[in-house]
Structure formats: structure tokens, C-alpha cells
Design a protein around this motif. Structure first.
Motif, PDB file in Angstrom:
ATOM      1  N   ARG A  38       0.785  -1.048   0.073  1.00 24.52           N
ATOM      2  CA  ARG A  38       0.165  -0.108  -0.091  1.00 24.52           C
ATOM      3  C   ARG A  38       0.809   1.192   0.065  1.00 24.52           C
ATOM      4  NH1 ARG A  38      -3.139  -2.763   3.926  1.00 24.52           N
ATOM      5  NH2 ARG A  38      -2.130  -1.888   5.258  1.00 24.52           N
ATOM      6  N   ALA A  39       1.918   1.116   0.813  1.00 26.37           N
ATOM      7  CA  ALA A  39       2.867   2.375   0.810  1.00 26.37           C
ATOM      8  C   ALA A  39       3.549   2.630  -0.390  1.00 26.37           C
ATOM      9  CB  ALA A  39       3.859   2.118   1.887  1.00 26.37           C
ATOM     10  N   LEU A  40       3.723   1.574  -1.140  1.00 24.10           N
ATOM     11  CA  LEU A  40       4.495   1.685  -2.448  1.00 24.10           C
ATOM     12  C   LEU A  40       3.591   2.253  -3.489  1.00 24.10           C
ATOM     13  CD1 LEU A  40       7.075   1.243  -4.164  1.00 24.10           C
ATOM     14  CD2 LEU A  40       6.008  -1.158  -4.488  1.00 24.10           C
ATOM     15  N   ALA A  41       2.443   1.764  -3.416  1.00 23.57           N
ATOM     16  CA  ALA A  41       1.261   2.092  -4.358  1.00 23.57           C
ATOM     17  C   ALA A  41       1.229   3.777  -4.171  1.00 23.57           C
ATOM     18  CB  ALA A  41       0.053   1.334  -4.287  1.00 23.57           C
ATOM     19  N   GLU A  42       1.227   4.133  -2.871  1.00 29.09           N
ATOM     20  CA  GLU A  42       1.060   5.663  -2.559  1.00 29.09           C
ATOM     21  C   GLU A  42       2.232   6.526  -3.083  1.00 29.09           C
ATOM     22  OE1 GLU A  42       0.372   6.241   1.541  1.00 29.09           O
ATOM     23  OE2 GLU A  42      -1.435   5.009   1.530  1.00 29.09           O
ATOM     24  N   VAL A  43       3.468   5.993  -2.773  1.00 32.99           N
ATOM     25  CA  VAL A  43       4.626   6.581  -3.333  1.00 32.99           C
ATOM     26  C   VAL A  43       4.418   6.893  -5.031  1.00 32.99           C
ATOM     27  CG1 VAL A  43       7.050   6.594  -3.557  1.00 32.99           C
ATOM     28  CG2 VAL A  43       5.900   6.032  -1.292  1.00 32.99           C
ATOM     29  N   GLU A  44       4.261   5.701  -5.670  1.00 30.37           N
ATOM     30  CA  GLU A  44       3.940   5.701  -6.974  1.00 30.37           C
ATOM     31  C   GLU A  44       3.174   6.569  -7.544  1.00 30.37           C
ATOM     32  OE1 GLU A  44       3.716   1.552  -7.812  1.00 30.37           O
ATOM     33  OE2 GLU A  44       5.999   1.108  -7.910  1.00 30.37           O
ATOM     34  N   ALA A  45       1.763   6.759  -6.864  1.00 32.01           N
ATOM     35  CA  ALA A  45       0.740   7.587  -7.117  1.00 32.01           C
ATOM     36  C   ALA A  45       1.216   9.005  -7.309  1.00 32.01           C
ATOM     37  CB  ALA A  45      -0.261   7.160  -6.498  1.00 32.01           C
ATOM     38  N   ARG A  46       2.123   9.451  -6.157  1.00 35.31           N
ATOM     39  CA  ARG A  46       2.572  10.633  -5.935  1.00 35.31           C
ATOM     40  C   ARG A  46       3.570  10.907  -6.996  1.00 35.31           C
ATOM     41  NH1 ARG A  46       2.916   9.509  -0.085  1.00 35.31           N
ATOM     42  NH2 ARG A  46       4.853   9.472  -0.295  1.00 35.31           N
ATOM     43  N   ALA A  47       4.316   9.912  -7.413  1.00 37.12           N
ATOM     44  CA  ALA A  47       5.447  10.163  -8.521  1.00 37.12           C
ATOM     45  C   ALA A  47       4.802  10.574  -9.706  1.00 37.12           C
ATOM     46  CB  ALA A  47       6.322   9.098  -8.494  1.00 37.12           C
ATOM     47  N   VAL A  48       3.720   9.850 -10.156  1.00 29.48           N
ATOM     48  CA  VAL A  48       2.870  10.102 -11.188  1.00 29.48           C
ATOM     49  C   VAL A  48       2.434  11.442 -11.295  1.00 29.48           C
ATOM     50  CG1 VAL A  48       0.883   9.610 -12.604  1.00 29.48           C
ATOM     51  CG2 VAL A  48       2.629   7.476 -11.618  1.00 29.48           C
ATOM     52  N   VAL A  49       1.815  11.876 -10.094  1.00 31.71           N
ATOM     53  CA  VAL A  49       1.072  13.174 -10.504  1.00 31.71           C
ATOM     54  C   VAL A  49       2.051  14.204 -10.338  1.00 31.71           C
ATOM     55  CG1 VAL A  49       0.007  14.865  -8.596  1.00 31.71           C
ATOM     56  CG2 VAL A  49      -0.639  12.488  -8.776  1.00 31.71           C
ATOM     57  N   ALA A  50       3.405  14.192  -9.499  1.00 31.54           N
ATOM     58  CA  ALA A  50       4.345  15.258  -9.692  1.00 31.54           C
ATOM     59  C   ALA A  50       4.860  15.302 -11.030  1.00 31.54           C
ATOM     60  CB  ALA A  50       5.513  14.575  -8.753  1.00 31.54           C
ATOM     61  N   LYS A  51       5.204  14.066 -11.952  1.00 30.35           N
ATOM     62  CA  LYS A  51       5.491  14.174 -13.225  1.00 30.35           C
ATOM     63  C   LYS A  51       4.547  14.728 -14.151  1.00 30.35           C
ATOM     64  CE  LYS A  51       7.570  11.123 -16.675  1.00 30.35           C
ATOM     65  NZ  LYS A  51       7.957   9.630 -17.131  1.00 30.35           N
ATOM     66  N   GLU A  53       2.477  17.160 -13.104  1.00 31.23           N
ATOM     67  CA  GLU A  53       2.320  18.486 -12.756  1.00 31.23           C
ATOM     68  C   GLU A  53       3.779  19.046 -13.504  1.00 31.23           C
ATOM     69  OE1 GLU A  53       2.229  18.684  -8.609  1.00 31.23           O
ATOM     70  OE2 GLU A  53      -0.101  18.451  -8.699  1.00 31.23           O
ATOM     71  N   LYS A  54       4.909  18.562 -13.234  1.00 32.33           N
ATOM     72  CA  LYS A  54       5.915  19.047 -13.894  1.00 32.33           C
ATOM     73  C   LYS A  54       5.997  19.217 -15.495  1.00 32.33           C
ATOM     74  CE  LYS A  54      10.949  17.886 -14.157  1.00 32.33           C
ATOM     75  NZ  LYS A  54      12.111  17.159 -13.793  1.00 32.33           N
ATOM     76  N   LEU A  55       5.335  18.166 -16.158  1.00 36.22           N
ATOM     77  CA  LEU A  55       5.167  18.130 -17.850  1.00 36.22           C
ATOM     78  C   LEU A  55       3.951  19.364 -18.176  1.00 36.22           C
ATOM     79  CD1 LEU A  55       4.980  14.394 -18.699  1.00 36.22           C
ATOM     80  CD2 LEU A  55       6.832  16.012 -19.002  1.00 36.22           C
ATOM     81  N   ASN A  56       3.026  19.705 -17.233  1.00 36.81           N
ATOM     82  CA  ASN A  56       2.320  20.486 -17.654  1.00 36.81           C
ATOM     83  C   ASN A  56       2.390  21.971 -17.019  1.00 36.81           C
ATOM     84  OD1 ASN A  56       0.383  18.735 -18.942  1.00 36.81           O
ATOM     85  ND2 ASN A  56      -0.379  18.197 -16.840  1.00 36.81           N
ATOM     86  N   GLY A  57       3.785  21.988 -16.450  1.00 34.64           N
ATOM     87  CA  GLY A  57       4.120  23.450 -15.865  1.00 34.64           C
ATOM     88  C   GLY A  57       3.426  23.861 -14.879  1.00 34.64           C
TER      89      GLY A  57
END
Length: 57
Positions: A38-51, A53-57
Motif C-alpha cells: 500500500r505504501a509503495l502504491a501511494e509513493v508511485e501515485a504521488r510520483a505520477v502526479v508530480a511528473k 505537474e512537471k510536464l504541464n508546467g
């Protein structure tokens, strides 16, 4: 069945304690594994969101 004589209580108690400890260790391992997944899934989900956001500026 094997005749244990005067050591029957000690032998059966030892087997019972060993089985109980094995069951507890397996249960704790499964519980910890589920928690880590569960913790890994949360971290991976945050990484996807952060990526994203970075791509969309």
C-alpha cells in the motif's frame, strides 16, 4: 501413535509453541507485506502526479 511417556507434556507443548510461533510469523509477514505494498502504491501515485505537474508546467 508414538509413546512419549513422562515427556509427553514437554514434547507436545514444544510442538504447540513452535506451531504457534510459525503461524504468528507468517501472519506478521503477510500483514507487513500488505502494508508495504500500500505504501509503495501511494509513493508511485504521488510520483505520477508530480511528473504530470512537471510536464504541464
Amino acid at each position: 501413535m508414538m509413546e512419549l511417556g513422562k515427556y509427553a507434556v514437554a514434547v507436545i507443548g514444544s510442538y504447540a509453541a513452535s506451531i504457534a510461533l510459525i503461524v504468528v510469523l507468517v501472519a506478521l509477514s503477510l500483514w507487513k507485506s500488505a502494508r508495504v505494498k500500500r505504501a509503495l502504491a501511494e509513493v508511485e501515485a504521488r510520483a505520477v502526479v508530480a511528473k504530470a505537474e512537471k510536464l504541464n508546467g
